[in-house]
Write a protein that holds these residues in place. Structure first.
Motif, PDB file in Angstrom:
ATOM      1  N   GLY A  79      24.502  -9.233 -22.524  1.00  0.00           N
ATOM      2  CA  GLY A  79      23.542 -10.278 -22.010  1.00  0.00           C
ATOM      3  C   GLY A  79      23.746 -10.862 -20.950  1.00  0.00           C
ATOM      4  N   LYS A  80      25.269 -11.356 -20.275  1.00  0.00           N
ATOM      5  CA  LYS A  80      25.361 -12.267 -19.741  1.00  0.00           C
ATOM      6  C   LYS A  80      26.305 -10.787 -18.515  1.00  0.00           C
ATOM      7  CE  LYS A  80      27.285 -15.844 -21.567  1.00  0.00           C
ATOM      8  NZ  LYS A  80      27.604 -17.429 -21.512  1.00  0.00           N
ATOM      9  N   ALA A  81      26.433  -9.622 -18.608  1.00  0.00           N
ATOM     10  CA  ALA A  81      26.630  -8.246 -18.017  1.00  0.00           C
ATOM     11  C   ALA A  81      25.214  -8.666 -16.902  1.00  0.00           C
ATOM     12  CB  ALA A  81      26.446  -7.287 -18.570  1.00  0.00           C
ATOM     13  N   VAL A  82      24.067  -8.824 -17.236  1.00  0.00           N
ATOM     14  CA  VAL A  82      22.801  -9.081 -16.163  1.00  0.00           C
ATOM     15  C   VAL A  82      23.430  -9.843 -15.368  1.00  0.00           C
ATOM     16  CG1 VAL A  82      20.470  -8.972 -16.122  1.00  0.00           C
ATOM     17  CG2 VAL A  82      21.054  -7.896 -18.169  1.00  0.00           C
ATOM     18  N   THR A  83      23.163  -9.165 -13.650  1.00  0.00           N
ATOM     19  CA  THR A  83      23.959  -9.973 -13.171  1.00  0.00           C
ATOM     20  C   THR A  83      21.511 -10.185 -11.610  1.00  0.00           C
ATOM     21  OG1 THR A  83      23.636  -8.012 -11.274  1.00  0.00           O
ATOM     22  CG2 THR A  83      25.684  -9.219 -12.095  1.00  0.00           C
ATOM     23  N   PRO A  84      22.162 -11.328 -10.830  1.00  0.00           N
ATOM     24  CA  PRO A  84      21.440 -12.042 -10.009  1.00  0.00           C
ATOM     25  C   PRO A  84      20.607  -9.886  -9.267  1.00  0.00           C
ATOM     26  CG  PRO A  84      22.806 -13.584 -10.590  1.00  0.00           C
ATOM     27  CD  PRO A  84      22.848 -12.341 -11.070  1.00  0.00           C
ATOM     28  N   GLU A  85      21.953  -9.855  -9.142  1.00  0.00           N
ATOM     29  CA  GLU A  85      21.786  -8.627  -7.471  1.00  0.00           C
ATOM     30  C   GLU A  85      21.319  -7.944  -8.799  1.00  0.00           C
ATOM     31  OE1 GLU A  85      25.317 -11.164  -6.662  1.00  0.00           O
ATOM     32  OE2 GLU A  85      24.980  -9.620  -8.935  1.00  0.00           O
ATOM     33  N   ALA A  86      21.441  -7.496  -9.874  1.00  0.00           N
ATOM     34  CA  ALA A  86      20.093  -6.028 -10.627  1.00  0.00           C
ATOM     35  C   ALA A  86      19.020  -6.312 -11.016  1.00  0.00           C
ATOM     36  CB  ALA A  86      21.236  -6.299 -11.958  1.00  0.00           C
ATOM     37  N   VAL A  87      18.720  -7.614 -11.238  1.00  0.00           N
ATOM     38  CA  VAL A  87      17.378  -8.421 -11.270  1.00  0.00           C
ATOM     39  C   VAL A  87      16.445  -8.344  -9.417  1.00  0.00           C
ATOM     40  CG1 VAL A  87      16.090 -11.005 -11.661  1.00  0.00           C
ATOM     41  CG2 VAL A  87      17.813  -9.363 -13.436  1.00  0.00           C
ATOM     42  N   ALA A  88      17.211  -8.696  -8.552  1.00  0.00           N
ATOM     43  CA  ALA A  88      17.219  -8.747  -7.168  1.00  0.00           C
ATOM     44  C   ALA A  88      16.505  -6.980  -7.068  1.00  0.00           C
ATOM     45  CB  ALA A  88      17.828  -9.155  -5.859  1.00  0.00           C
ATOM     46  N   ALA A  89      17.270  -5.974  -7.574  1.00  0.00           N
ATOM     47  CA  ALA A  89      17.165  -4.630  -7.082  1.00  0.00           C
ATOM     48  C   ALA A  89      16.027  -4.366  -7.810  1.00  0.00           C
ATOM     49  CB  ALA A  89      18.532  -3.957  -7.508  1.00  0.00           C
ATOM     50  N   ALA A  90      16.041  -4.740  -9.041  1.00  0.00           N
ATOM     51  CA  ALA A  90      14.371  -4.228  -9.827  1.00  0.00           C
ATOM     52  C   ALA A  90      13.778  -4.140  -9.069  1.00  0.00           C
ATOM     53  CB  ALA A  90      14.295  -5.185 -11.404  1.00  0.00           C
ATOM     54  N   LYS A  91      13.298  -5.897  -8.726  1.00  0.00           N
ATOM     55  CA  LYS A  91      12.269  -6.452  -8.109  1.00  0.00           C
ATOM     56  C   LYS A  91      12.137  -6.342  -6.652  1.00  0.00           C
ATOM     57  CE  LYS A  91      12.233 -11.347 -10.082  1.00  0.00           C
ATOM     58  NZ  LYS A  91      12.132 -12.715 -10.096  1.00  0.00           N
ATOM     59  N   GLU A  92      12.808  -5.935  -6.113  1.00  0.00           N
ATOM     60  CA  GLU A  92      13.054  -4.751  -4.893  1.00  0.00           C
ATOM     61  C   GLU A  92      11.937  -3.996  -4.946  1.00  0.00           C
ATOM     62  OE1 GLU A  92      16.960  -5.147  -2.888  1.00  0.00           O
ATOM     63  OE2 GLU A  92      17.129  -7.087  -2.686  1.00  0.00           O
ATOM     64  N   ASN A  93      12.241  -3.056  -5.959  1.00  0.00           N
ATOM     65  CA  ASN A  93      11.549  -1.706  -6.214  1.00  0.00           C
ATOM     66  C   ASN A  93      10.460  -1.684  -7.502  1.00  0.00           C
ATOM     67  OD1 ASN A  93      13.566   0.401  -5.533  1.00  0.00           O
ATOM     68  ND2 ASN A  93      15.316  -0.458  -6.649  1.00  0.00           N
ATOM     69  N   GLY A  94       9.869  -3.134  -6.859  1.00  0.00           N
ATOM     70  CA  GLY A  94       8.341  -3.264  -8.142  1.00  0.00           C
ATOM     71  C   GLY A  94       8.717  -3.535  -8.733  1.00  0.00           C
ATOM     72  N   ALA A  95       9.284  -3.708 -10.056  1.00  0.00           N
ATOM     73  CA  ALA A  95       9.679  -4.621 -11.216  1.00  0.00           C
ATOM     74  C   ALA A  95       8.478  -6.000 -10.795  1.00  0.00           C
ATOM     75  CB  ALA A  95      10.566  -4.270 -11.403  1.00  0.00           C
ATOM     76  N   SER A  96       8.238  -5.865 -12.095  1.00  0.00           N
ATOM     77  CA  SER A  96       7.275  -7.028 -12.120  1.00  0.00           C
ATOM     78  C   SER A  96       8.458  -7.845 -12.755  1.00  0.00           C
ATOM     79  CB  SER A  96       6.684  -7.508 -13.254  1.00  0.00           C
ATOM     80  OG  SER A  96       6.424  -6.951 -13.779  1.00  0.00           O
TER      81      SER A  96
END
Length: 186
Positions: free
Chosen positions: A110-127
């Motif tokens: 779980g700690k491997a998930v980064t703010p950058e990975a989440v930001a990329a998902a949001k930039e690509n349209g993920a809610s």
């Protein structure tokens, strides 16, 4: 050979869930909600998340079962094979690629998930909800993978078994069959 005595006619997760139906109920219910409930992610996309996590956890039973279900839901078999090998080349949306990458990170930790990975998902349209559900599905399948492999549940080698299981998942979801599984005894 399983480490504990399981129903011989029920390999993989089904035998484990039948062995302990009081713990199986909540697990099945959560899985049904996440993979078959209302979502902006398709059932096929959610099965891809389960497949990618199971594949990276090297859980042969779960990988093969969820690949079969995803293939049926997607109507083809190329996508699953591609996401297992290289998410970036797979024929899925950029949003889905980002979510699958988050799922792979959850599989590591779980700690491997980064703010950058989440930001990329949001930039690509993920809610936020799609990110939430991706993380929860990935975590749930880590549990399943470790449950199946941690008790050395039987993993059939016959591809026809997984075709049948994929159809059962697609047609009945993750709920226990109302009639149980005695009809599978041979």
């Amino acid at each position: 050979m399983p480490y504990i005595e399981l129903p011989a006619h029920l390999p993989g997760i089904t035998g484990l869930l039948e062995y302990s139906q009081h713990t199986a109920g909540p697990i099945r219910e959560l899985t049904q909600i996440l993979l078959r409930g209302e979502s902006t992610l398709t059932k096929g996309e959610r099965e891809l998340i389960a497949t990618v996590v199971s594949y990276n956890n090297e859980c042969v039973f779960c990988t093969t079962a969820h690949t079969a279900a995803a293939d049926l839901l997607l109507g083809e078999s190329e996508t699953c094979e591609m996401v297992k090998k290289d998410i970036d080349s797979a024929p899925v949306s950029e949003k889905m690629k980002s979510l699958l990458k988050i799922a792979k990170l959850v599989q590591i930790s779980g700690k491997a998930v980064t703010p950058e990975a989440v930001a990329a998902a949001k930039e690509n349209g993920a809610s936020d909800e799609e990110i939430h559900d991706t993380v929860l599905i990935a975590g749930l399948f880590c549990l399943y993978n470790r449950y199946v492999d941690g008790l050395a549940s039987v993993t059939p080698a016959n591809p026809e078994f997984y075709e049948y299981l994929g159809e059962r998942i697609v047609n009945h979801g993750y709920n226990r069959l109302p009639q149980g599984y005695d009809h599978l005894k041979k």
